[in-house]
Scaffold this active site. Structure first.
Site, mmCIF file in Angstrom:
data_model
loop_
_atom_site.group_PDB
_atom_site.id
_atom_site.type_symbol
_atom_site.label_atom_id
_atom_site.label_comp_id
_atom_site.label_asym_id
_atom_site.label_seq_id
_atom_site.Cartn_x
_atom_site.Cartn_y
_atom_site.Cartn_z
ATOM 1 N N SER A 119 -26.042 30.879 -97.770
ATOM 2 C CA SER A 119 -26.204 29.467 -98.130
ATOM 3 C C SER A 119 -27.612 28.953 -97.886
ATOM 4 O O SER A 119 -28.060 28.001 -98.539
ATOM 5 C CB SER A 119 -25.205 28.609 -97.354
ATOM 6 O OG SER A 119 -25.363 28.785 -95.955
ATOM 7 N N HIS B 39 -28.085 25.514 -91.078
ATOM 8 C CA HIS B 39 -28.583 25.147 -92.406
ATOM 9 C C HIS B 39 -29.857 24.312 -92.284
ATOM 10 O O HIS B 39 -29.925 23.404 -91.466
ATOM 11 C CB HIS B 39 -27.503 24.402 -93.186
ATOM 12 C CG HIS B 39 -26.300 25.231 -93.438
ATOM 13 N ND1 HIS B 39 -25.179 25.158 -92.648
ATOM 14 C CD2 HIS B 39 -26.060 26.181 -94.379
ATOM 15 C CE1 HIS B 39 -24.270 26.027 -93.095
ATOM 16 N NE2 HIS B 39 -24.794 26.665 -94.144
ATOM 17 N N ASP C 197 -27.451 21.419 -88.793
ATOM 18 C CA ASP C 197 -26.278 21.752 -87.976
ATOM 19 C C ASP C 197 -26.511 22.960 -87.071
ATOM 20 O O ASP C 197 -25.563 23.549 -86.574
ATOM 21 C CB ASP C 197 -25.071 22.017 -88.880
ATOM 22 C CG ASP C 197 -25.328 23.138 -89.881
ATOM 23 O OD1 ASP C 197 -26.429 23.750 -89.845
ATOM 24 O OD2 ASP C 197 -24.449 23.417 -90.721
#
Length: 204
Positions: A13, A186, A183
């Site tokens: 991601s 990310h 977080d």
């Protein structure tokens, strides 16, 4: 090194970062920053940056899509960023089948060998970044083995190593309190900038 025209950037991601919502399919993370930098500094080179990041991926997931997302594209350069989820899943989903260091290394080596056997691409390996903006976190302690594996594979296969983990650790030991992630994993814009800056300075 000289960067080839067609650059495939593959990972999880952190690499994906909005590519599916982006009309150009590049996203708005570190891949976008690298793409834009190359476009404005060397517009005559015709760089094509292809983002193949998929959220949640571990090295086992890369293996399942390697032929389609890397080999068949016949890239000139392959940049790989993987390892965070291989560790993070041990912490947030301990009940699922895990990817421990030995398996991580074996699969990663297979992927590198396939690139060299089936394409003419140069390989760039990015160290996994961080799990929490705390050097002593359990995630970062477990991550050490995976970072060491990426470094070893880069040496063994004469790939370019982008020291993304090390620059994040260096930043975390500085006096700055400005965050790099949303977080702990990310990237926020500053984190993406640090990744892109490190990639460009290392590769170019």
């Amino acid at each position: 090194m000289s960067i080839g025209q067609r650059i495939v950037m593959i990972g999880d991601s952190i690499t994906e970062e909005g590519r599916f919502e982006d009309q150009e399919k590049i996203g708005d993370g570190y891949v976008r920053l690298i793409h834009d930098y190359l476009q404005v500094t060397e517009p005559d080179r015709g760089y094509q940056v292809i983002n193949k990041g998929v959220g949640g991926d571990r090295v086992t997931d890369l293996k399942s899509r390697w032929q389609q997302d890397v080999i068949e594209l016949q890239p000139d350069t392959v940049s790989i960023s993987i390892g965070i989820n291989d560790v993070w899943r041990q912490l947030d989903q301990p009940h699922i089948e895990q990817v421990f260091p030995d398996q991580f290394e074996a699969i990663y080596q297979q992927l590198i060998e396939q690139v060299y056997e089936r394409t003419n691409a140069h390989i760039i390996l990015m160290e996994p970044t961080v799990i929490e903006e705390n050097i002593q976190s359990e995630g970062n302690q477990r991550l050490k083995d995976y970072v060491d594996i990426v470094r070893k594979l880069a040496r063994t296969h004469q790939a370019t190593l982008v020291p993304t983990h090390q620059v994040f650790l260096t930043y975390l030991t500085s006096q700055s309190t400005y965050p790099l992630t949303t977080d702990g994993v990310h990237m926020n814009p500053a984190g993406n900038m640090l990744m892109a800056k490190t990639w460009l300075e290392t590769v170019r």
